[in-house]
Design an enzyme around this catalytic site. Structure first.
Site, PDB file in Angstrom:
ATOM      1  N   ASP A  39      -6.579  18.561  -6.405  1.00 26.28           N
ATOM      2  CA  ASP A  39      -6.651  17.234  -7.144  1.00 26.28           C
ATOM      3  C   ASP A  39      -6.750  17.467  -8.714  1.00 26.28           C
ATOM      4  OD1 ASP A  39      -7.178  14.371  -5.916  1.00 26.28           O
ATOM      5  OD2 ASP A  39      -7.448  14.376  -7.953  1.00 26.28           O
ATOM      6  N   THR A  94       0.077   5.803  -4.032  1.00 26.06           N
ATOM      7  CA  THR A  94       1.411   4.935  -4.304  1.00 26.06           C
ATOM      8  C   THR A  94       1.001   3.613  -4.362  1.00 26.06           C
ATOM      9  OG1 THR A  94       1.666   5.066  -2.004  1.00 26.06           O
ATOM     10  CG2 THR A  94       2.906   6.598  -3.160  1.00 26.06           C
ATOM     11  N   LEU A 164      -4.392   6.663   9.846  1.00 29.89           N
ATOM     12  CA  LEU A 164      -6.098   6.468   9.901  1.00 29.89           C
ATOM     13  C   LEU A 164      -6.234   5.218   9.407  1.00 29.89           C
ATOM     14  CD1 LEU A 164      -7.685   7.063   7.037  1.00 29.89           C
ATOM     15  CD2 LEU A 164      -6.970   9.426   7.240  1.00 29.89           C
ATOM     16  N   LYS A 222       5.856   3.600   9.040  1.00 37.45           N
ATOM     17  CA  LYS A 222       4.660   3.378   8.603  1.00 37.45           C
ATOM     18  C   LYS A 222       4.519   1.926   8.089  1.00 37.45           C
ATOM     19  CE  LYS A 222       0.931   4.011   6.696  1.00 37.45           C
ATOM     20  NZ  LYS A 222      -0.604   4.047   7.479  1.00 37.45           N
ATOM     21  N   ASN A 226       1.981  -1.147   9.493  1.00 37.40           N
ATOM     22  CA  ASN A 226       0.914  -1.783   8.502  1.00 37.40           C
ATOM     23  C   ASN A 226       1.338  -3.235   8.584  1.00 37.40           C
ATOM     24  OD1 ASN A 226      -0.854   0.185   8.019  1.00 37.40           O
ATOM     25  ND2 ASN A 226      -0.279   0.402   6.164  1.00 37.40           N
ATOM     26  N   CYS A 278      -4.075  -0.768   1.449  1.00 39.39           N
ATOM     27  CA  CYS A 278      -2.562  -0.641   1.874  1.00 39.39           C
ATOM     28  C   CYS A 278      -1.785  -1.980   2.771  1.00 39.39           C
ATOM     29  CB  CYS A 278      -2.418   0.413   2.937  1.00 39.39           C
ATOM     30  SG  CYS A 278      -2.901   1.986   2.254  1.00 39.39           S
ATOM     31  N   PHE A 279      -2.676  -2.705   3.379  1.00 43.33           N
ATOM     32  CA  PHE A 279      -1.996  -3.799   3.849  1.00 43.33           C
ATOM     33  C   PHE A 279      -0.655  -4.448   2.712  1.00 43.33           C
ATOM     34  CE2 PHE A 279      -4.438  -4.661   8.078  1.00 43.33           C
ATOM     35  CZ  PHE A 279      -3.920  -3.395   8.493  1.00 43.33           C
ATOM     36  N   LYS A 281       0.021  -3.880  -0.169  1.00 40.89           N
ATOM     37  CA  LYS A 281       0.950  -3.044  -1.127  1.00 40.89           C
ATOM     38  C   LYS A 281       2.221  -2.724   0.198  1.00 40.89           C
ATOM     39  CE  LYS A 281      -0.476   1.381  -0.896  1.00 40.89           C
ATOM     40  NZ  LYS A 281       0.610   2.350  -0.331  1.00 40.89           N
TER      41      LYS A 281
HETATM   42  P1  NAD Z   1      -6.504   7.980  -3.344  1.00 41.73           P
HETATM   43  O1  NAD Z   1      -6.199   7.169  -4.641  1.00 41.73           O
HETATM   44  O2  NAD Z   1      -7.774   7.887  -2.600  1.00 41.73           O
HETATM   45  O3  NAD Z   1      -6.376   9.563  -3.421  1.00 41.73           O
HETATM   46  C1  NAD Z   1      -5.299   9.837  -4.293  1.00 41.73           C
HETATM   47  C2  NAD Z   1      -5.504  11.184  -4.992  1.00 41.73           C
HETATM   48  O4  NAD Z   1      -4.381  11.880  -5.565  1.00 41.73           O
HETATM   49  C3  NAD Z   1      -6.464  10.859  -6.184  1.00 41.73           C
HETATM   50  O5  NAD Z   1      -7.618  11.634  -6.212  1.00 41.73           O
HETATM   51  C4  NAD Z   1      -5.702  11.467  -7.658  1.00 41.73           C
HETATM   52  O6  NAD Z   1      -6.370  11.948  -8.452  1.00 41.73           O
HETATM   53  C5  NAD Z   1      -4.706  12.258  -6.867  1.00 41.73           C
HETATM   54  N1  NAD Z   1      -3.344  12.742  -7.684  1.00 41.73           N
HETATM   55  C6  NAD Z   1      -2.615  11.789  -8.061  1.00 41.73           C
HETATM   56  N2  NAD Z   1      -1.546  12.535  -8.736  1.00 41.73           N
HETATM   57  C7  NAD Z   1      -1.583  13.730  -8.635  1.00 41.73           C
HETATM   58  C8  NAD Z   1      -1.185  14.856  -8.783  1.00 41.73           C
HETATM   59  N3  NAD Z   1       0.259  14.587  -9.478  1.00 41.73           N
HETATM   60  N4  NAD Z   1      -1.649  16.152  -8.664  1.00 41.73           N
HETATM   61  C9  NAD Z   1      -2.914  16.173  -8.214  1.00 41.73           C
HETATM   62  N5  NAD Z   1      -3.516  15.092  -7.585  1.00 41.73           N
HETATM   63  C10 NAD Z   1      -3.064  13.999  -7.859  1.00 41.73           C
HETATM   64  O7  NAD Z   1      -5.306   7.664  -2.282  1.00 41.73           O
HETATM   65  P2  NAD Z   1      -5.268   7.255  -0.528  1.00 41.73           P
HETATM   66  O8  NAD Z   1      -5.862   6.159  -0.498  1.00 41.73           O
HETATM   67  O9  NAD Z   1      -5.840   8.822  -0.300  1.00 41.73           O
HETATM   68  O10 NAD Z   1      -3.823   7.162  -0.419  1.00 41.73           O
HETATM   69  C11 NAD Z   1      -2.850   8.319  -0.517  1.00 41.73           C
HETATM   70  C12 NAD Z   1      -1.751   7.776   0.205  1.00 41.73           C
HETATM   71  O11 NAD Z   1      -1.860   7.648   1.538  1.00 41.73           O
HETATM   72  C13 NAD Z   1      -1.066   6.414  -0.298  1.00 41.73           C
HETATM   73  O12 NAD Z   1       0.068   6.370  -0.174  1.00 41.73           O
HETATM   74  C14 NAD Z   1      -1.546   5.485   0.612  1.00 41.73           C
HETATM   75  O13 NAD Z   1      -0.732   4.448   0.984  1.00 41.73           O
HETATM   76  C15 NAD Z   1      -1.442   6.359   1.946  1.00 41.73           C
HETATM   77  N6  NAD Z   1      -2.237   5.972   3.114  1.00 41.73           N
HETATM   78  C16 NAD Z   1      -3.877   5.640   2.805  1.00 41.73           C
HETATM   79  C17 NAD Z   1      -4.691   5.302   3.955  1.00 41.73           C
HETATM   80  C18 NAD Z   1      -5.966   4.905   3.474  1.00 41.73           C
HETATM   81  O14 NAD Z   1      -6.818   4.380   4.562  1.00 41.73           O
HETATM   82  N7  NAD Z   1      -6.334   4.621   2.264  1.00 41.73           N
HETATM   83  C19 NAD Z   1      -4.230   5.264   5.168  1.00 41.73           C
HETATM   84  C20 NAD Z   1      -2.883   5.807   5.275  1.00 41.73           C
HETATM   85  C21 NAD Z   1      -2.010   5.933   4.268  1.00 41.73           C
HETATM   86  C1  UGA Z   2      -5.042   0.135   7.777  1.00 44.94           C
HETATM   87  C2  UGA Z   2      -4.147   0.696   9.216  1.00 44.94           C
HETATM   88  O1  UGA Z   2      -5.316   0.100  10.306  1.00 44.94           O
HETATM   89  C3  UGA Z   2      -4.242   1.936   9.314  1.00 44.94           C
HETATM   90  O2  UGA Z   2      -3.578   2.451  10.417  1.00 44.94           O
HETATM   91  C4  UGA Z   2      -3.309   2.365   8.171  1.00 44.94           C
HETATM   92  O3  UGA Z   2      -3.135   3.741   8.178  1.00 44.94           O
HETATM   93  C5  UGA Z   2      -4.111   2.051   7.011  1.00 44.94           C
HETATM   94  O4  UGA Z   2      -4.261   0.597   6.864  1.00 44.94           O
HETATM   95  C6  UGA Z   2      -3.186   2.582   5.569  1.00 44.94           C
HETATM   96  O5  UGA Z   2      -2.068   2.648   5.820  1.00 44.94           O
HETATM   97  O6  UGA Z   2      -3.908   2.351   4.349  1.00 44.94           O
HETATM   98  P1  UGA Z   2      -7.432   0.067   6.989  1.00 44.94           P
HETATM   99  O7  UGA Z   2      -6.999  -0.832   5.748  1.00 44.94           O
HETATM  100  O8  UGA Z   2      -8.386   1.377   6.441  1.00 44.94           O
HETATM  101  O9  UGA Z   2      -6.460   0.717   7.745  1.00 44.94           O
HETATM  102  O10 UGA Z   2      -8.561  -0.874   7.663  1.00 44.94           O
HETATM  103  P2  UGA Z   2      -8.209  -1.936   8.864  1.00 44.94           P
HETATM  104  O11 UGA Z   2      -9.181  -1.608  10.070  1.00 44.94           O
HETATM  105  O12 UGA Z   2      -6.555  -1.773   9.215  1.00 44.94           O
HETATM  106  O13 UGA Z   2      -8.542  -3.079   8.350  1.00 44.94           O
HETATM  107  C7  UGA Z   2      -7.678  -3.682   7.168  1.00 44.94           C
HETATM  108  C8  UGA Z   2      -8.281  -5.107   6.953  1.00 44.94           C
HETATM  109  O14 UGA Z   2      -8.125  -6.058   7.845  1.00 44.94           O
HETATM  110  C9  UGA Z   2      -9.844  -5.226   6.613  1.00 44.94           C
HETATM  111  O15 UGA Z   2     -10.066  -5.957   5.659  1.00 44.94           O
HETATM  112  C10 UGA Z   2     -10.238  -5.804   7.992  1.00 44.94           C
HETATM  113  O16 UGA Z   2     -11.592  -6.590   7.839  1.00 44.94           O
HETATM  114  C11 UGA Z   2      -9.159  -6.855   8.462  1.00 44.94           C
HETATM  115  N1  UGA Z   2      -9.071  -7.160   9.690  1.00 44.94           N
HETATM  116  C12 UGA Z   2      -8.862  -6.040  10.691  1.00 44.94           C
HETATM  117  C13 UGA Z   2      -9.207  -8.143  10.379  1.00 44.94           C
HETATM  118  O17 UGA Z   2      -9.942  -9.160   9.356  1.00 44.94           O
HETATM  119  N2  UGA Z   2      -9.354  -8.571  11.594  1.00 44.94           N
HETATM  120  C14 UGA Z   2      -9.082  -7.670  12.367  1.00 44.94           C
HETATM  121  O18 UGA Z   2      -8.892  -7.983  13.791  1.00 44.94           O
HETATM  122  C15 UGA Z   2      -8.629  -6.300  11.972  1.00 44.94           C
END
Ligand code: NAD
Ligand code: UGA
Length: 466
Positions: A39, A94, A164, A222, A226, A278-279, A281
């Site tokens: 990172d 992103t 996840l 993906k 979502n 994410c939702f 976005k």
């Molecule tokens: P985050 O902001 O927690 O982490 C991203 C990290 O990337 C940061 O620590 C940042 O410093 C680092 N970074 C950015 N540009 C960089 C570079 N050029 N070199 C090195 N490090 C760099 O983001 P996140 O929540 O982990 O999400 C990452 C991606 O996964 C997003 O596209 C998101 O949509 C997707 N995603 C997130 C979740 C979730 O639950 N948060 C679940 C599924 C998918």
């Molecule tokens: C969600 C998806 O569940 C993951 O599969 C996906 O990878 C992720 O987005 C992502 O791409 O970032 P997350 O946002 O971490 O995961 O959490 P969720 O459990 O999905 O909840 C999202 C929001 O919906 C929360 O605010 C939760 O409280 C709300 N929610 C969820 C409700 O209000 N009702 C429900 O029945 C379920």
């Protein structure tokens, strides 16, 4: 190759990169797989290397502490890591674009492109590059073009979106419903790259749950997954409004509907509104994609999922205000929960930010308690939302160390996150310390309304008729 361990690097040590790599390391023998998480942020990497990890996720610290130094390493030496690796995951953020064409809808791919350029500049042996970040369809093509144009070696691009959910990340990664890998199935090199990633997951995921598709199907799936999940929440939330007016009870309706196996019981919990990074976005991203193909009716359909979510948050706040005799000015209100869901300290797009922001516009005095969200995060979210400085807000916002402290002297308790501990609070004791009449607004269906009414609370819960 040979007896060398497979070298896996991940650019981005966030909510996705950190836990995903920790699980890969934990599930594979160190002589077979070595993992480096990279990172830009020295602070984040230092936290991953410390006793207090940068994110709170049940079960994560045990995994990290066991694998760290064995086959899991956190580092800011990005170029070194790129040179060293066979497989490079890109798990950078992103976010939604804030300005320019597509502002407020399209994905900002700056970080993905920077990571690609960094890989191209540093790599001197062939690499498999895995798109882990959630991206618009056809981003892999752009990545490939950059790598081919700027790199000195060959690259295979795979799409491997992450499903996840926060709060259950470790469980979701250890026992995924499916792992999705998109690759170039038409070329031999493409198929080999795909197989290499399948084999990595196959250390712990049954093969029948590892799905391989073409890159575009994977990228689009993906966004669609979502969008479908968020759509279920908006659907049940839309019906919650109808329940309140008609005498039906949302929990009973959700249960009756969800027992139909074609519908299923999950993701039918009504709430003050979905949040999380994410939702919104990803739906905006899908909407933008549809519009760019001229599919305006489809775009409108998905946009309405967000419209219901915004309305639900406004509706909840309006209801609080209405109950408080249409004025919240200088009334102390206890806010229980600030995270966007339980078991995470993440507040990105949390409904709590909007509800608190609206109550602050009404000049309410908020006392906020959340068991995990750091104070700094709450201040930063509220100053940004209200466009006021911390000093300006300090007259109206205090952070409480316990739920009891937040409730003392307040006119109302407002529950915004479904933390388990809110189910078992001593509400009689809290009631005694509050102003009269004492209100409770349950945005997460955590309370037993009958018991609370018997204590003396005037209660409102989403989806329950008065
Ligand atoms: P985050 O902001 O927690 O982490 C991203 C990290 O990337 C940061 O620590 C940042 O410093 C680092 N970074 C950015 N540009 C960089 C570079 N050029 N070199 C090195 N490090 C760099 O983001 P996140 O929540 O982990 O999400 C990452 C991606 O996964 C997003 O596209 C998101 O949509 C997707 N995603 C997130 C979740 C979730 O639950 N948060 C679940 C599924 C998918
Ligand atoms: C969600 C998806 O569940 C993951 O599969 C996906 O990878 C992720 O987005 C992502 O791409 O970032 P997350 O946002 O971490 O995961 O959490 P969720 O459990 O999905 O909840 C999202 C929001 O919906 C929360 O605010 C939760 O409280 C709300 N929610 C969820 C409700 O209000 N009702 C429900 O029945 C379920």
């Amino acid at each position: 190759p040979g007896s060398q361990p497979l070298r896996v690097a991940c650019i981005g040590a966030g909510y996705v990169g950190g836990p995903t790599m920790a699980v890969i390391a934990a599930k594979t023998p160190p002589e077979a797989v070595q993992v480096r998480v990279l990172d830009l942020s020295a602070e984040r990497i230092a936290a991953w290397n410390s006793e207090r990890l940068p994110i709170y996720e049940p079960g994560l610290s045990e995994l990290v502490f066991a694998a760290r130094g064995r086959n899991l390493h956190f580092s800011t030496a990005i170029d070194d890591g790129i040179k060293w690796a066979d497989i490079i995951f890109v798990a950078v953020n992103t976010p939604t674009k804030e300005c320019g064409i597509g502002a407020g809808a399209a994905a900002d791919l700056t970080y993905v492109e920077l990571a690609a350029r960094q890989i191209a500049a540093a790599a001197d042996t062939p690499k498999i590059v895995v798109e882990k970040s959630t991206v618009p369809i056809r981003t892999a093509e752009a990545l490939s073009a950059i790598l081919e144009a700027c790199g000195r070696t060959s690259f295979e691009i795979l799409s491997n979106p992450e499903f996840l959910a926060e709060g259950t990340a470790v469980r979701d990664l250890c026992e995924p419903d499916r792992v999705l890998i998109g690759g170039d199935l038409k070329t031999e090199r493409g198929r080999q790259a795909l197989e290499a990633l399948v084999e990595l997951y196959a250390y712990w995921v049954p093969r029948e749950r590892i799905l391989t598709t073409n890159v575009w199907s994977s990228e689009l799936s993906k966004l669609v997954a979502n969008a479908f999940l968020a759509q279920r929440v908006s659907s049940i939330n839309s019906i919650s409004a109808l329940c309140e007016l008609s005498g039906a009870q949302i929990d009973e309706v959700a249960r009756a509907v969800g027992l139909d196996r074609r519908i299923g019981p999950r993701f039918l919990q009504c709430s003050v509104g979905f949040g999380g990074s994410c939702f919104q976005k990803d739906i905006l991203n899908l909407v933008y994609l549809c519009e760019s193909f001229g599919l305006n009716v489809v775009a409108d359909y998905w946009r309405s999922v967000i419209a219901i979510n915004d309305w639900q948050k406004q509706r909840f706040t309006a209801r609080i205000l209405h109950s408080l005799y249409n004025t919240a000015t200088n009334k102390k209100i206890a806010i229980l929960g600030f995270a966007f869901k339980k078991d995470t300290a993440d507040t990105r797009e949390s409904a709590a930010i909007d509800v608190c922001g609206s109550l602050l516009q009404e000049c309410a005095k908020l006392s906020i308690y959340d068991p995990q969200v750091p104070a700094e995060q709450i201040w930063s979210d509220l100053t940004r939302r209200c466009r006021r400085t911390r000093d300006e807000l300090a007259a109206y916002v205090t952070l409480a160390a316990t739920a009891d402290e937040a409730a003392a002297g307040s006119h109302a308790i407002v529950i915004l996150t479904e933390w388990d501990e809110f189910r078992t609070l001593d509400y009689s004791k809290m009631y005694k310390s509050m102003c009269r009449p004492a209100f409770l607004f349950d945005g997460r269906s955590v309370c037993d309304l009958k018991a609370l009414s018997e204590i003396g609370f005037l209660c409102y819960a989403i989806g329950s008729p008065d």
